[in-house]
Design a protein around this motif. Structure first.
Motif, PDB file in Angstrom:
ATOM      1  N   SER A  93      37.743  -7.795  25.443  1.00 56.51           N
ATOM      2  CA  SER A  93      39.165  -8.233  24.895  1.00 56.51           C
ATOM      3  C   SER A  93      39.621  -6.900  23.967  1.00 56.51           C
ATOM      4  O   SER A  93      40.911  -6.592  24.079  1.00 56.51           O
ATOM      5  CB  SER A  93      39.219  -9.138  23.918  1.00 56.51           C
ATOM      6  OG  SER A  93      38.222  -9.146  22.812  1.00 56.51           O
ATOM      7  N   ALA A  94      38.786  -6.315  23.371  1.00 61.02           N
ATOM      8  CA  ALA A  94      39.183  -5.058  22.779  1.00 61.02           C
ATOM      9  C   ALA A  94      39.682  -4.022  23.608  1.00 61.02           C
ATOM     10  O   ALA A  94      40.469  -3.387  23.113  1.00 61.02           O
ATOM     11  CB  ALA A  94      37.863  -4.585  21.779  1.00 61.02           C
ATOM     12  N   ILE A  95      38.838  -3.895  24.489  1.00 61.56           N
ATOM     13  CA  ILE A  95      39.316  -2.634  25.516  1.00 61.56           C
ATOM     14  C   ILE A  95      40.687  -3.131  26.084  1.00 61.56           C
ATOM     15  O   ILE A  95      41.499  -2.129  26.323  1.00 61.56           O
ATOM     16  CB  ILE A  95      38.384  -2.657  26.726  1.00 61.56           C
ATOM     17  CG1 ILE A  95      36.912  -1.947  26.066  1.00 61.56           C
ATOM     18  CG2 ILE A  95      38.569  -1.642  27.701  1.00 61.56           C
ATOM     19  CD1 ILE A  95      35.946  -1.951  27.083  1.00 61.56           C
ATOM     20  N   ALA A  96      40.851  -4.104  26.588  1.00 64.19           N
ATOM     21  CA  ALA A  96      42.270  -4.568  26.901  1.00 64.19           C
ATOM     22  C   ALA A  96      43.390  -4.503  26.087  1.00 64.19           C
ATOM     23  O   ALA A  96      44.607  -3.872  26.361  1.00 64.19           O
ATOM     24  CB  ALA A  96      42.265  -6.183  27.302  1.00 64.19           C
ATOM     25  N   ALA A  97      43.174  -4.830  24.585  1.00 60.56           N
ATOM     26  CA  ALA A  97      44.066  -4.774  23.683  1.00 60.56           C
ATOM     27  C   ALA A  97      44.198  -3.039  23.266  1.00 60.56           C
ATOM     28  O   ALA A  97      45.712  -2.705  23.254  1.00 60.56           O
ATOM     29  CB  ALA A  97      43.486  -5.156  22.224  1.00 60.56           C
ATOM     30  N   ILE A  98      43.434  -2.384  23.275  1.00 66.01           N
ATOM     31  CA  ILE A  98      43.484  -0.860  23.004  1.00 66.01           C
ATOM     32  C   ILE A  98      44.227  -0.231  24.364  1.00 66.01           C
ATOM     33  O   ILE A  98      45.440   0.539  23.815  1.00 66.01           O
ATOM     34  CB  ILE A  98      42.050  -0.308  22.837  1.00 66.01           C
ATOM     35  CG1 ILE A  98      41.608  -0.703  21.496  1.00 66.01           C
ATOM     36  CG2 ILE A  98      42.298   1.030  22.896  1.00 66.01           C
ATOM     37  CD1 ILE A  98      39.815  -0.313  21.535  1.00 66.01           C
ATOM     38  N   GLU A  99      43.881  -0.654  25.495  1.00 72.25           N
ATOM     39  CA  GLU A  99      44.565  -0.094  26.580  1.00 72.25           C
ATOM     40  C   GLU A  99      45.971  -0.547  26.602  1.00 72.25           C
ATOM     41  O   GLU A  99      47.002   0.156  27.113  1.00 72.25           O
ATOM     42  CB  GLU A  99      43.880  -0.076  27.823  1.00 72.25           C
ATOM     43  CG  GLU A  99      42.516   0.590  27.826  1.00 72.25           C
ATOM     44  CD  GLU A  99      41.880   0.451  29.208  1.00 72.25           C
ATOM     45  OE1 GLU A  99      41.953  -0.677  29.696  1.00 72.25           O
ATOM     46  OE2 GLU A  99      40.701   1.374  29.269  1.00 72.25           O
ATOM     47  N   GLY A 100      46.051  -1.785  26.227  1.00 73.38           N
ATOM     48  CA  GLY A 100      47.543  -2.247  26.284  1.00 73.38           C
ATOM     49  C   GLY A 100      48.570  -1.655  25.133  1.00 73.38           C
ATOM     50  O   GLY A 100      49.587  -1.564  25.409  1.00 73.38           O
ATOM     51  N   ALA A 101      48.024  -0.975  24.069  1.00 73.07           N
ATOM     52  CA  ALA A 101      48.681  -0.377  23.218  1.00 73.07           C
ATOM     53  C   ALA A 101      48.945   1.029  23.353  1.00 73.07           C
ATOM     54  O   ALA A 101      49.215   2.026  23.016  1.00 73.07           O
ATOM     55  CB  ALA A 101      47.980  -0.376  21.792  1.00 73.07           C
ATOM     56  N   GLY A 102      48.292   1.508  24.790  1.00 73.92           N
ATOM     57  CA  GLY A 102      48.469   3.000  25.254  1.00 73.92           C
ATOM     58  C   GLY A 102      47.320   3.862  24.819  1.00 73.92           C
ATOM     59  O   GLY A 102      47.237   5.162  24.902  1.00 73.92           O
ATOM     60  N   GLY A 103      46.130   3.296  24.111  1.00 72.17           N
ATOM     61  CA  GLY A 103      44.884   3.989  23.882  1.00 72.17           C
ATOM     62  C   GLY A 103      44.022   4.050  24.960  1.00 72.17           C
ATOM     63  O   GLY A 103      44.211   3.542  25.972  1.00 72.17           O
TER      64      GLY A 103
END
Length: 157
Positions: free
Chosen positions: A136-146
C-alpha cells in the motif's frame, strides 16, 4: 554567603563503616562476614545456588526462541514523512534514506533499515531508498509520482 561557609545539613551524611578494626568497633574480627566457609572469602559469588536443591532457573521449563536471522526495521508511515516535508525538515529533491530520517530526528537508531508503511496520505514527489516497503505504501508513493528503491531483496513468499 561564602564558599567556605557552605555545609551539609546536620545528620545528612554518615561516616562509612570501617570493618576489621578490632572487636570494640562492632565490626571487628570477621568484618561482618560471619565465620569461615566459602562466602567468608573474597571474590565469591554463588548466584542461583540453593544448597544442592535443583535451582529455580533449572526447575522451570525452557521457553521461547530467538531467531538470530530476524530483521528489526524502523517502521515509518508515509503520513509522518509528508508532515516532515510540509514542515520543511525533509527536502523533496534528496532521496529519503535511513540516514536522512535519522538526521531530521524521526529515527534514533539505524537498526536493520527502514520499512515504509502505508498509513496516511502523501502528496510530495519523493524518491525512497529503503530496506522494505508495504504494497500500500509503494502504491501511494508511485501514485504521487515518487519512486521506491528497495535496498534488500524481498524475502520469497
Amino acid at each position: 554567603m561564602k564558599l567556605n561557609e557552605l555545609s551539609d545539613n546536620p545528620g545528612s551524611t554518615k561516616n562509612r563503616m570501617r570493618v576489621g578494626r578490632g572487636i570494640g568497633s562492632g565490626k571487628g574480627k570477621t568484618g561482618g562476614r560471619g565465620v569461615k566457609g566459602q562466602k567468608a572469602r573474597t571474590g565469591v559469588a554463588i548466584k542461583g545456588f540453593e544448597g544442592g536443591q535443583m535451582p529455580l532457573h533449572r526447575r522451570l521449563p525452557k521457553r521461547g526462541f530467538h531467531n538470530p536471522f530476524s530483521t528489526d526495521y524502523n517502521e515509518v508511515n508515509i503520513g509522518r514523512i509528508q508532515q516532515l516535508v510540509d514542515a520543511g525538515k525533509l527536502e523533496a529533491s534528496s532521496p529519503v534514506t535511513n540516514e536522512a530520517l535519522i538526521a531530521v530526528g524521526l529515527l534514533s537508531k539505524p537498526r536493520d533499515g527502514v520499512k515504509i508503511l502505508g498509513q496516511g496520505a502523501i502528496t510530495a514527489k519523493l524518491a525512497f531508498e529503503v530496506a522494505a516497503a508495504s504494497k500500500s505504501a509503494i502504491a501511494a508513493i508511485e501514485g504521487a509520482g515518487g519512486t521506491v528503491k528497495l535496498l534488500t531483496a524481498p524475502a520469497s513468499e
